[in-house]
Design a protein around this motif. Structure first.
Motif, PDB file in Angstrom:
ATOM      1  N   ALA A  28     -10.840   3.985   6.090  1.00 40.15           N
ATOM      2  CA  ALA A  28     -12.160   4.498   5.694  1.00 40.15           C
ATOM      3  C   ALA A  28     -12.895   5.075   6.895  1.00 40.15           C
ATOM      4  O   ALA A  28     -13.571   6.109   6.784  1.00 40.15           O
ATOM      5  N   ARG A  29     -12.768   4.441   8.031  1.00 40.18           N
ATOM      6  CA  ARG A  29     -13.413   4.938   9.256  1.00 40.18           C
ATOM      7  C   ARG A  29     -12.920   6.344   9.577  1.00 40.18           C
ATOM      8  O   ARG A  29     -13.725   7.252   9.858  1.00 40.18           O
ATOM      9  N   PHE A  32     -14.355   8.778   6.798  1.00 38.90           N
ATOM     10  CA  PHE A  32     -15.789   9.041   6.908  1.00 38.90           C
ATOM     11  C   PHE A  32     -16.109   9.913   8.127  1.00 38.90           C
ATOM     12  O   PHE A  32     -16.878  10.879   8.031  1.00 38.90           O
ATOM     13  N   TYR A  37     -19.016  11.826   4.420  1.00 36.55           N
ATOM     14  CA  TYR A  37     -19.286  10.843   3.367  1.00 36.55           C
ATOM     15  C   TYR A  37     -18.915  11.394   1.989  1.00 36.55           C
ATOM     16  O   TYR A  37     -18.256  10.723   1.193  1.00 36.55           O
ATOM     17  N   THR A  40     -15.132  11.627   1.177  1.00 34.87           N
ATOM     18  CA  THR A  40     -14.396  10.363   1.147  1.00 34.87           C
ATOM     19  C   THR A  40     -14.547   9.726  -0.227  1.00 34.87           C
ATOM     20  O   THR A  40     -15.659   9.592  -0.728  1.00 34.87           O
ATOM     21  N   LYS A  63     -18.451   2.551  -2.692  1.00 30.55           N
ATOM     22  CA  LYS A  63     -18.338   3.357  -1.481  1.00 30.55           C
ATOM     23  C   LYS A  63     -19.476   3.043  -0.527  1.00 30.55           C
ATOM     24  O   LYS A  63     -19.284   3.055   0.696  1.00 30.55           O
ATOM     25  N   GLU A  64     -20.651   2.756  -1.057  1.00 33.56           N
ATOM     26  CA  GLU A  64     -21.784   2.405  -0.200  1.00 33.56           C
ATOM     27  C   GLU A  64     -21.474   1.164   0.633  1.00 33.56           C
ATOM     28  O   GLU A  64     -21.743   1.123   1.838  1.00 33.56           O
ATOM     29  N   PHE A  67     -18.936   2.019   3.295  1.00 35.52           N
ATOM     30  CA  PHE A  67     -19.561   2.770   4.386  1.00 35.52           C
ATOM     31  C   PHE A  67     -20.368   1.838   5.280  1.00 35.52           C
ATOM     32  O   PHE A  67     -20.315   1.941   6.513  1.00 35.52           O
ATOM     33  N   VAL A  70     -18.044  -0.007   7.514  1.00 33.95           N
ATOM     34  CA  VAL A  70     -17.522   0.858   8.568  1.00 33.95           C
ATOM     35  C   VAL A  70     -18.558   1.039   9.677  1.00 33.95           C
ATOM     36  O   VAL A  70     -18.241   0.936  10.866  1.00 33.95           O
ATOM     37  N   ILE A  71     -19.804   1.293   9.303  1.00 27.23           N
ATOM     38  CA  ILE A  71     -20.866   1.465  10.302  1.00 27.23           C
ATOM     39  C   ILE A  71     -21.042   0.183  11.111  1.00 27.23           C
ATOM     40  O   ILE A  71     -21.179   0.220  12.347  1.00 27.23           O
ATOM     41  N   GLU A 122     -25.253  14.260   6.399  1.00 28.76           N
ATOM     42  CA  GLU A 122     -25.091  13.786   5.021  1.00 28.76           C
ATOM     43  C   GLU A 122     -26.336  13.133   4.429  1.00 28.76           C
ATOM     44  O   GLU A 122     -26.449  13.039   3.205  1.00 28.76           O
ATOM     45  N   VAL A 129     -26.859   7.127   3.025  1.00 29.56           N
ATOM     46  CA  VAL A 129     -26.198   7.195   4.332  1.00 29.56           C
ATOM     47  C   VAL A 129     -27.178   6.816   5.438  1.00 29.56           C
ATOM     48  O   VAL A 129     -26.880   5.986   6.299  1.00 29.56           O
TER      49      VAL A 129
END
Length: 215
Positions: A28-29, A32, A37, A40, A63-64, A67, A70-71, A122, A129
């Protein structure tokens, strides 16, 4: 009371789950940061990773949430180091200079630049995001600096103009200068960052330091 679970060896199943989660985050990283965003999707990740939708959703139901994870993963070391500068012993000016220098050094790294560009590109179309980035990264830094500033206010070294607002003033100065480096207008360099950090802290102290804080 200790439960004993702290020293319990990880089971094979737990290790596999951790490995699977790490593989999902890594895929995912890449998606993205390289594709953005919008481009993906959970379905596309499944094609890369294999497995079933049910398995993927058991780790990240949307997906949120993926994400956000990942952040959090990308910025973990950044947050630890920058926030750690505020816990290190030292006087007010030295601590703030170290914080600013560390902040600018970390935000100049390739992954940090990629995340910054992703959020800017995004968040207009996908407000989640920007919200997720603030919750998982920027907000932690702001609150940590505000907490440190509140301690200095309580100690009489800074006047009280609202610790969070004061934190945003200092971060805003470092971020504005860093933007010029991110745009390629100015080169990235340790010497320049050190001089900038000292200059920004000087501005900050002239705004907010009491007599004892300016010494």
């Amino acid at each position: 009371m200790r439960t004993g679970t702290e020293d319990r060896p990880m089971t094979v199943r737990e290790a596999r789950k951790q490995d699977r989660r790490a593989a999902i985050l890594a895929a995912a990283r890449r998606s993205f940061l390289e594709d953005g965003y919008a481009a993906t999707s959970m379905s596309a990740l499944l094609k890369t990773l294999g497995g079933s939708k049910a398995t993927l959703w058991s780790y990240f139901p949307s997906k949120e949430e993926l994400f956000g994870a990942v952040i959090a993963d990308v910025t973990a070391a950044f947050r630890r180091q920058v926030m750690g500068e505020l816990d290190a012993p030292g006087d007010l000016e030295a601590t703030l200079v170290n914080f600013c220098r560390s902040f600018m050094n970390k935000t100049a790294h390739a992954d940090a630049v990629a995340v910054w560009r992703l959020v800017v590109a995004e968040s207009g179309r996908f407000p989640e995001v920007g919200r997720i980035f603030y919750q998982q990264a920027a907000g932690h830094i702001e609150r940590a600096l505000a907490s440190y500033i509140a301690q200095q206010i309580a100690a009489g070294r800074l006047r009280d103009d609202g610790a969070l607002d004061m934190a945003r003033v200092l971060i805003g100065m470092t971020a504005a200068q860093q933007n010029r480096r991110l745009w390629g207008v100015e080169p990235v360099g340790g010497d320049g960052m050190d001089a900038d950090a000292r200059r920004f802290v000087g501005y900050f102290l002239r705004l907010f330091a009491t007599g004892s804080g300016a010494e």
